[in-house]
Write an enzyme that holds these catalytic residues in place. Sequence first.
Site, PDB file in Angstrom:
ATOM      1  N   PHE A 114       0.843  -1.199   0.000  1.00 22.83           N
ATOM      2  CA  PHE A 114       0.000   0.000   0.000  1.00 22.83           C
ATOM      3  C   PHE A 114       0.882   1.255   0.000  1.00 22.83           C
ATOM      4  CE2 PHE A 114      -2.302   3.305   2.460  1.00 22.83           C
ATOM      5  CZ  PHE A 114      -3.257   3.577   1.497  1.00 22.83           C
ATOM      6  N   GLN A 115       0.589   2.161  -0.885  1.00 25.28           N
ATOM      7  CA  GLN A 115       1.335   3.420  -1.053  1.00 25.28           C
ATOM      8  C   GLN A 115       2.812   3.192  -1.315  1.00 25.28           C
ATOM      9  OE1 GLN A 115       0.179   6.201   2.109  1.00 25.28           O
ATOM     10  NE2 GLN A 115      -1.448   6.941   0.779  1.00 25.28           N
ATOM     11  N   LYS A 164      10.150   2.776   6.411  1.00 24.82           N
ATOM     12  CA  LYS A 164       9.599   3.035   7.739  1.00 24.82           C
ATOM     13  C   LYS A 164      10.357   2.285   8.836  1.00 24.82           C
ATOM     14  CE  LYS A 164       5.195   3.681  10.019  1.00 24.82           C
ATOM     15  NZ  LYS A 164       3.731   3.530   9.969  1.00 24.82           N
ATOM     16  N   MET A 481      -0.844  32.538 -23.379  1.00 21.64           N
ATOM     17  CA  MET A 481       0.351  32.193 -24.141  1.00 21.64           C
ATOM     18  C   MET A 481       0.066  31.062 -25.121  1.00 21.64           C
ATOM     19  SD  MET A 481       3.325  33.244 -24.678  1.00 21.64           S
ATOM     20  CE  MET A 481       4.377  34.014 -23.461  1.00 21.64           C
TER      21      MET A 481
END
Lengths: 589, 184
Positions: A114-115, A164, A481
């Site tokens: 996850f992530q 982590k 632009m």
Amino acid sequence: MAKQMTGAEMVVEAFKDQGVEYVFGYPGGAVLPIYDAFFMQDKVRHILVRQEGGAAHAAEGYARSSGKVGVLLVTSGPGATNAITGLTDALMDSIPLVCITGQVPTHLIGSDAFQECDTTGITRSCTKHNYLVRRIEDLPRILHEAFYIASHGRPGPVVVDIPKDVQFATGAYTFQRNIQHKTYRPQLKGDLEHIKRAVAMMAEAKRPIFYTGGGVINSGPHAATLLRELVRATGFPITSTLMGLGAYPASDKQWLGMLGMHGSYEANHAMHDCDLMICVGARFDDRITGRVDAFSPKSKKIHIDIDPSSINKTIKVEVPIIGDCAHVLEDMVRLWRGGQRADAAALEKWWEAINGWRARDSFGFRNSTQIIKPQHAVRRLYELTKGRDLYITTEVGQHQMWAAQHFHFEEPNRWMTSGGLGTMGYGLPAAIGAQLAHPNSLVIDIAGEGSIQMNIQEMSTAMQYRLPVKIFILNNQYLGMVRQWQELLHGNRYSETYMESLPDFVKLAEAYGAHGIRCSNPGDLDDAIKEMIDTPKAVIFDCMVDQKENCFPMIPSGKAHNEMILNELGDDAGVDLGAIIDEKGKMLV
Amino acid sequence: MVKTHAAPLSPYSTAPHRSHVETHTLSVLVDNEPGVLARVVGLFSGRGYNIESLTVAEVAHERHLSRITIVTSGTPETIEQIRHQLERLVPVNSVKDLTLTVRAIERELAMIKVRGRGENRVEAMNLAEAFRAKVIDATVESFIFELTGNPQKIDDFVDLMRPLGLVEVSRTGVAAISRGPEPI
């Protein structure tokens, strides 16, 4: 002295040791330990942005306005990927950033957790260097190396990806000032023989010009001081890239204004006709050179750059000088003062030619009493803020070029804009970073109504930290632009460049708790700008400008410096831009 | 009205400097750390440079150094730019253009599988001897040859094996070192 602490504590400790005041970030699962370490101290302040892209640009604005390293802290996966644009922006514009990213625990890396994302893989090509820290033993060294690499040599962004479990692990923290990197040791002093040759060429030059860039700013205020000394001692004209504005005072008579695609007529013609070009900390970008094979054909070129790969990359130069601008300029000033003299007669003739080009008043425009011309709005903003302690950021587009043309800078580090990458949405977060670095200064983001919506969420950040940033929107209700290019290249077919359903910016300001001002009458403009300046909190200024105005002068793609198109005064009707650019040029951008 | 301005009074004709394409061998000494090869290869793909061959192996274990030998092609300007771009990478210790700076010896190892019986088999064996290729595996209908040499020699040998029953080739890519007592 080695102290035992967790990886998360090391991150915060390293920030303290590096003198970090602010960290721009956004919490998430993979950085929770570091956020906990933040909670336990009050030396380093965390600024909570609303999206990680905002953190990166805010860190850039902080870095560029203060000369220090900008720091951001984001979580794994989407936190890291959201920061990519800002990292790339910092790489292109040589801004020193350290970006700490959380990562899933080492045993989950590669499992599509996850992530999880391959942060070091994704950021490899958009950082100066990056690290994945697998062992707590390596963390202190890597953290300090990251600051060293970001700020030494040609500055740039460095990513440190910390899993982590490494944040939770305990190890010995050490800090050494003045680390010597094993392999990365940029050369600061220029080769004296080359510098001597350069100075001798300067003394012989008949039509010399200084062409300077962001490298002078990155080298520090001392480099700008030395540049001023050298330019004044020689009497040569000077122009600068978008990134280099402010290194030389715009009020000085030797200043020719910015060069390049939307640069001044005199700067570009002088670049084209010069016989000696002294490039200081600029990189011959394609927005500067125009057609490469027609770029300054009669000149010999001296190129001072700290990055050897910038030398001869696009333009071949006769005298390369690899080194830091301040170091090289110091040698140059000393050698010039040691008995060199410019060819005064030739220089007088050269200035005559330049003054002829200057007389074209290429930034001129026909003003109106009915409708606010965007150039006029920038000029009034400049006049009414003159003399103040001021920092300007911009977004990207027509408003950015009008700001570069009509706002004038006397000092370095006062102008923050996304030059290389051209990132819309840069200006507001950059203004937040600049305001934090200079809490008592006036910080204005000159914006367009298109760009400002790309990171408008950062208004909420500005409000949370009571940052009185001013957002001055030149609102023409077009992606101006892009529309200008559609006129040039695509037969005025305005595909998706009209911004319908714009928000009411005054109400939007109020929704955030800021102050909103709208102005559409030229007669009210000055008072409205004064009101903005005097408001002690954040302001969104919705300046309704002429929708049809285009940005001139301009070197169309595929053309040379002396083939600029000008905005002829006295007639603003029916300009057929499409007829100007040839088929080959249409392939370029 | 907008108007374009007349052509300059002086003719300018700095034609773009198009020089010929050369093949160079670069020897890159790098810190042996994770991702270093990806940095080097990514640099080549990201900036559009060619890789003709690439070899990498650790060369000094205690100092964590690996040598990457890259054969690349481009104009002399491009090759100079490649060298500078490689030098910018933080874990790169040094970059040497062996083609420019020293008389280098280049060697490559190839293993070549040939299948055949009868006359073709005898002919393959004879040619292998002439090229000083070693037989490292044999069955009644096949050989695997091991051949070391410069890349051209290997190309030549492979071409000769083609009509005799070439099955496939595995090559290491070029490793190179400078002649004489001095290091690269």
